[in-house]
Design an enzyme around this catalytic site. Structure first.
Site, PDB file in Angstrom:
ATOM      1  N   CYS B  74       0.837  -1.188   0.000  1.00 40.83           N
ATOM      2  CA  CYS B  74       0.000   0.000   0.000  1.00 40.83           C
ATOM      3  C   CYS B  74       0.877   1.245   0.000  1.00 40.83           C
ATOM      4  CB  CYS B  74      -0.889   0.009   1.237  1.00 40.83           C
ATOM      5  SG  CYS B  74       0.069  -0.103   2.738  1.00 40.83           S
ATOM      6  N   CYS B  77       2.281   2.630   3.293  1.00 39.52           N
ATOM      7  CA  CYS B  77       3.473   2.111   3.974  1.00 39.52           C
ATOM      8  C   CYS B  77       4.699   2.966   3.662  1.00 39.52           C
ATOM      9  CB  CYS B  77       3.809   0.696   3.531  1.00 39.52           C
ATOM     10  SG  CYS B  77       2.427  -0.261   2.982  1.00 39.52           S
ATOM     11  N   CYS B 145      45.786  -4.827  -4.117  1.00 41.57           N
ATOM     12  CA  CYS B 145      44.816  -5.820  -4.598  1.00 41.57           C
ATOM     13  C   CYS B 145      43.490  -5.650  -3.870  1.00 41.57           C
ATOM     14  CB  CYS B 145      45.283  -7.240  -4.321  1.00 41.57           C
ATOM     15  SG  CYS B 145      46.964  -7.573  -4.740  1.00 41.57           S
ATOM     16  N   ASP B 579      35.669 -58.316  -2.006  1.00 37.85           N
ATOM     17  CA  ASP B 579      36.924 -58.247  -1.288  1.00 37.85           C
ATOM     18  C   ASP B 579      36.639 -58.773   0.112  1.00 37.85           C
ATOM     19  OD1 ASP B 579      39.617 -57.410  -0.814  1.00 37.85           O
ATOM     20  OD2 ASP B 579      38.784 -55.772   0.375  1.00 37.85           O
ATOM     21  N   ASP B 778      36.589 -51.684  -0.538  1.00 41.17           N
ATOM     22  CA  ASP B 778      36.562 -50.419   0.192  1.00 41.17           C
ATOM     23  C   ASP B 778      37.903 -49.708   0.186  1.00 41.17           C
ATOM     24  OD1 ASP B 778      37.965 -52.153   1.799  1.00 41.17           O
ATOM     25  OD2 ASP B 778      37.284 -51.190   3.644  1.00 41.17           O
ATOM     26  N   ASP B 782      41.907 -51.600  -3.696  1.00 48.18           N
ATOM     27  CA  ASP B 782      40.825 -52.148  -4.514  1.00 48.18           C
ATOM     28  C   ASP B 782      40.547 -51.300  -5.748  1.00 48.18           C
ATOM     29  OD1 ASP B 782      40.334 -54.216  -2.710  1.00 48.18           O
ATOM     30  OD2 ASP B 782      39.080 -52.916  -1.474  1.00 48.18           O
TER      31      ASP B 782
END
Lengths: 125, 893
Positions: B74, B77, B145, B579, B778, B782
């Site tokens: 509105c 406001c 920088c 495994d 795992d 492997d």
């Protein structure tokens, strides 16, 4: 065969050839992307019922940055998929969404929407 | 120096040509520029990005800020916000624009800053949506920088403040997330030639209004909103098209429905109705069906064709024909040729649009698994910094932060418990239903839920490195990958639409030349029907939708499938190599037996063995130490420790000379072992490792350690066999130990004494037997075997290398996940095949029938309306079938 039938037949055959030629054999215009000062090849792709441009030419070995701007909310174009790189981006409408790629091997790499209806191709030379 | 706003030239300030507009002084290079400016100042003051917030600093130190304000409804406001801002010192100008929902503020940076202004707006009760971010910057060496980066950042639309700290190498940025995102900010820094590192890399959470104590609120998913909006629009379009289509349909079939005379063929009333329908069809086509035309045109420009091309061509042809028939019926040689198809146009548009709307709904469901994962992410973390507890957004958590978690709360990032203990529900990540007890030094995973106790933990992984972020990334990647089966589909799809157009044209010609009278009508119906029925959507989404659901389902169960390729291969597996260590077994040896000779007690034997091992780093030593500490035995400091590789160790403990090792060590020192040797063989037969102990030159006993089998390995292996897979065990251990374990879990084929580098070779050997082999492992060693196998499963937490080499990662340590993954892949691929067969069948059958191939034999000809319905529901069917996968329940597990 009457005259009108002959005419319809001829027009029909001619149209078929025209369709085939236009969609399959006519040369598409490829957009050559220049390398920016930063060494990145940047391209803006607008998405609205298709990708424009949909045929982009890049140089191999230099990073590629594609910015997609989706100008529609139609659900078809919501996702863009780069199957060769296992990459996917959700294109939020009216937002710049970037996809970064690094392609070292020259070749043709296609990309498409989530349903495979809209298509584009990256040509790496 | 300042910049000429018209030509952009650098000019002295104040210059000879200057002007004041809106309280700001502008300098120009010439009279011409000044006049241009004054004639239309807005044109030049306008920010680069008119919709974005801007942040400009003039040479006088006056800053101009445009802040979007959310939720102004509105005009009353406006004064509230303006007066709240003007209360601040140093404000030159404050104006709220209700149309753009933005506040423009000019202020003096000496007196006030953007943050204070934002809090003033908040005080007035409105949101601004500000976020903060810290980014690490590498390679920053000089103070110059800093200014460069800061200025560049500040010039970005949406950045409110930026400060760079050289000492910590970090930039702190406050920004408006609806105008700029983290990536753009990072890109800006990177463009200047610096590398950025993540301190936390997730997208910003929009800051919400200052509801007290409530900092956490669901971030709005813009894509979700867009989808919802699209759905609503499509539904409106559908209702409009259907509302017109149904009366059109009734009028078109007036004769059959027995409507009053006025609606029957030949009545003047009907002619006016046709005219009305012709006009009313236009909004149906160009509003309800607008996406067909825009989509078709965009595709046409790109020399491609899609579903939109088909539908728009079809309805346009029908409309043109019907309209000519309505207005100029006399040009048709026969009266019955002047037929109308307005009903077909409206109904086809309505059905296709409805199909598109339903598809959006169904698709939303397919990505639910992903949404669930994203929702796991905590929004804030309670961090303790400098002894102060504070709730901060999760993006700001940095490595080594100490984070406090209370019962019932989500653990924000990955880390290690430093204080306290609790039981944690990890079901969302591992799929393990029972909460896990966690003590100090145990790892916790972000996104899991703390059940009982409070604890503090140290952040070890933040931002995109957290387990959850990686899972999300991996799932996303897999969902966008392509199953090989899809490549065939793609090849077909490229030719599909133009082929359909050609078929439609040829069907038109065929019916015109050879069809019954009225041939033009039949030809047109066939032409339109073929175009409408051939929707390539069902074909296009058949694979990706199922893949998305399948991969998502896997993620829910702690199975991360890397790609569609992996999924497709996993269903074809017929052999699986496991495994031994860490896969079938726990992977850690533990103490199983203590045997003593006369004169030595069990406790003495164990305590001395463990004491010697205190100095060694052998994994078996750990088992002894743990065994001793479980019995709360006293340990002594070993002296003169010496390792004898391949034999064992010796040391002086409590003035006793202790030898600990294998039988060779005993023989070397000529120690009489008696029946211990016999008993050690029995232990070895059971897969245990016997270790001899001698005290002061006398055999004292044996301690045996073994790597015990995981509790559910046996059932999991039975499940794998039930799925028709040959199960093989591979291990570096000796044959005897290997066989003992194999017997326990019912594995028939064993590769024992395999050197790590030979594991891949053994996998290959099986592949040479013509088998499609999965490898489950795992460890680091492997990795080559995982890569060699058709499908590599990395199990449990796994090493990063193993996960990298694998196709499927099992978060849970259980072998049962392997069986589950294979079953899921089979179910998903079955679903994909169903979809593809359905889609091909639909098109393969639909197009010839629409073209009238059945007409000469059975007199069957489809109407465009039926075609429209079929098309709409073909894609909905495919998506619904994929959604069935969400209810996937494993049969064997």
């Amino acid at each position: 065969m009457s005259a009108d039938q002959i005419i319809v037949t001829l027009i029909g055959i001619a149209l078929s050839f025209l369709v085939g030629w236009y969609f399959w054999f006519s040369r598409k215009e490829a957009v050559k992307i220049k390398t920016a000062d930063s060494g990145v090849q940047e391209a803006l792709i607008k998405v609205k019922g298709g990708y424009s441009p949909d045929l982009l030419v890049f140089e191999a070995g230099k990073p590629i940055k594609l910015t997609f701007y989706r100008e529609e909310t139609a659900a078809c174009s919501e996702e863009v998929i780069f199957p060769d790189f296992n990459k996917k981006a959700t294109l939020t409408p009216f937002k710049n969404i970037t996809v970064e790629l690094n392609i070292d091997k020259p070749g043709e790499y296609s990309f498409h929407c989530g349903m495979g209806m809209l298509r584009g191709k990256l040509i790496v030379e | 120096m300042s910049k000429d706003p018209v030509c952009g030239m650098e000019v002295k300030s104040p210059s000879a040509y200057s002007a004041e507009v809106g309280g700001t002084e502008y300098d120009f290079c010439s009279e011409k520029c000044k006049n241009d400016f004054l004639s239309n100042p807005d044109k030049y003051i306008k920010p680069l990005n008119p919709s974005g917030a801007t942040y400009n600093i003039t040479s006088e130190g006056i800053e101009k800020l445009d802040i979007p304000i959310i939720g102004i409804h509105c005009s009353s406001c406006i004064p509230t916000i303006e007066s709240e801002i003007k209360k601040l010192p140093g404000i030159h100008f404050a104006k709220v624009n209700i149309a753009t929902e933005k506040a423009r503020i000019e202020f003096n940076r000496k007196d006030v800053n953007a943050e204070k202004i934002i809090s003033a707006i908040k005080k007035a009760g409105y949101k601004t949506g500000q976020s903060s971010l810290s980014i690490g910057i590498v390679d920053m060496h000089c103070a110059s920088c800093i200014t460069k980066i800061e200025n560049e950042l500040k010039s970005l639309p949406g950045v409110l403040s930026a400060s760079v700290d050289l000492a910590t190498g970090k930039a702190f940025i406050k920004y408006l997330p609806n105008l700029i995102n983290v990536k753009e900010i990072k890109n800006t820094i990177e463009k200047l030639g610096y590398k950025t590192v993540e301190s936390a890399g997730e997208p910003p959470v929009k800051e919400t209004p200052s509801e007290k104590g409530k900092t956490e609120k669901e971030p709005v998913d813009e894509n979700e909103l867009a989808r919802e909006k699209e759905y609503k629009t499509l539904m409106h379009k559908f209702i409009f098209a259907a509302a017109l289509g149904i009366p059109f349909l009734i009028i078109s079939y007036a004769d059959y429905l027995g409507l009053p005379e006025a609606f029957r063929e030949g009545s003047p009333m009907l002619h006016y109705l046709w005219i009305a329908m012709s006009v009313l069809s236009l909004p149906v086509m160009f509003w309800s069906g607008s996406q067909f035309y825009t989509g078709a045109w965009a595709a046409f420009k790109n020399r491609s064709a899609n579903m939109h091309t088909l539908v728009s061509t079809g309805i346009s042809a029908a409309w043109i024909y019907s309209t000519i028939a309505t207005f100029f019926p006399e040009i048709f040689p026969k009266a019955e040729l002047a037929n109308q198809f307005f009903d077909a146009i409206a109904i086809v548009v309505a059905l296709v649009v409805l199909g598109m709307a339903l598809e959006i709904r169904a698709k939303g469901k397919s990505s639910e698994a992903m949404k669930k994962l994203m929702g796991l992410q905590a929004k804030t973390a309670r961090v303790i910094r400098n002894g102060q507890e504070s709730d901060i957004p999760i993006e700001e958590v940095v490595l080594d932060d100490i984070i406090l978690v209370r019962p019932g709360e989500k653990i924000p990032v990955d880390g290690m418990i430093v204080e306290g203990s609790s039981s944690i529900d990890e079901a969302m990540i591992t799929g393990e239903a029972i909460p896990v007890e966690k003590l100090e030094n145990d790892e916790v995973i972000g996104g899991t839920i703390n059940k009982t106790g409070s604890f503090k933990f140290k952040a070890t992984k933040v931002g995109k490195d957290t387990t959850l972020s990686q899972i999300i990334g991996m799932v996303e990647q897999a969902q966008s990958s392509k199953a090989p089966i899809q490549k065939i589909v793609d090849r077909v799809a490229g030719y599909f639409v133009p082929s359909v157009i050609i078929i439609a044209i040829l069907a038109f010609v065929g019916w015109y030349d050879f069809g019954p009278q009225p041939n033009l009508i039949y030809a047109l119906i066939v032409f339109v029907t073929v175009l409408i029925i051939a929707c390539p959507c069902a074909l296009g989404i058949a694979t990706p939708v199922s893949l998305m659901v399948g991969v998502g389902k896997g993620a829910e169960n702690g199975i991360l499938i890397r790609s569609g390729d992996a999924l497709e291969t996993a269903q074809k597996l017929n052999a699986v190599v496991l495994d031994k260590t860490g896969t079938i077994t726990e992977g850690k040896p533990s103490l199983t037996d203590v045997i003593t000779t006369k004169g030595f007690s069990e406790d003495e034997v164990l305590s001395l063995s463990a004491s010697v091992e205190k100095a060694s780093e052998h994994p078996l030593g750990e088992a002894l130490l743990k065994g001793a500490s479980d019995k709360s035995l006293t340990l002594y400091e070993p002296k003169e420790f010496d390792a004898d590789p391949g034999h064992g160790v010796e040391a002086l403990v409590e003035e006793k000379k202790v030898l600990l090792g294998n039988i060779k060590l005993m023989k070397k020192h000529s120690i009489e072992v008696g029946d211990l040797e016999e008993r050690s063989k029995k232990l070895a037969d059971d897969g245990k490792t016997p270790i001899f102990l001698a005290i002061d030159g006398k055999a004292a006993g044996i301690v045996a350690v073994a790597d015990v089998v995981k509790p559910d390995s046996k059932t999991a292996i039975a499940q794998l066999k039930k799925l028709g897979l040959e199960v093989v065990m591979i291990t570096g251990d000796n044959e005897r130990t290997a066989m003992a374990i194999a017997k326990q879990v019912n594995i028939d084929r064993v590769f024992a004494e395999v050197l790590p580098q030979e594991k891949a070779f053994n996998v290959q050997k099986m592949q040479n037997e013509g088998k499609i082999v999965a490898m489950v492992g795992d460890g680091l060693n492997d990795a080559p075997a995982l890569a060699q196998a058709d499908i590599g499963f990395a199990i449990g937490a796994g090493t990063d290398v193993a996960i990298e080499a694998s196709d499927i990662t099992l978060i849970k340590g259980s072998l049962k996940s392997v069986a589950l993954a294979i079953e899921l892949s089979r179910a998903t691929m079955r679903n994909i095949r169903q979809n593809l067969v359905g889609a091909f069948f639909y098109n393969g059958l639909g197009i010839p029938v629409a073209a009238g191939l059945l007409y000469p034999f059975f007199g069957i000809l489809l109407s465009p309306i039926i075609a429209g319905a079929a098309m709409a529901f073909s894609s909905v069917t495919v998506v619904s079938n994929a959604n069935r996968l969400r209810r996937f329940k494993p049969k064997t597990v």
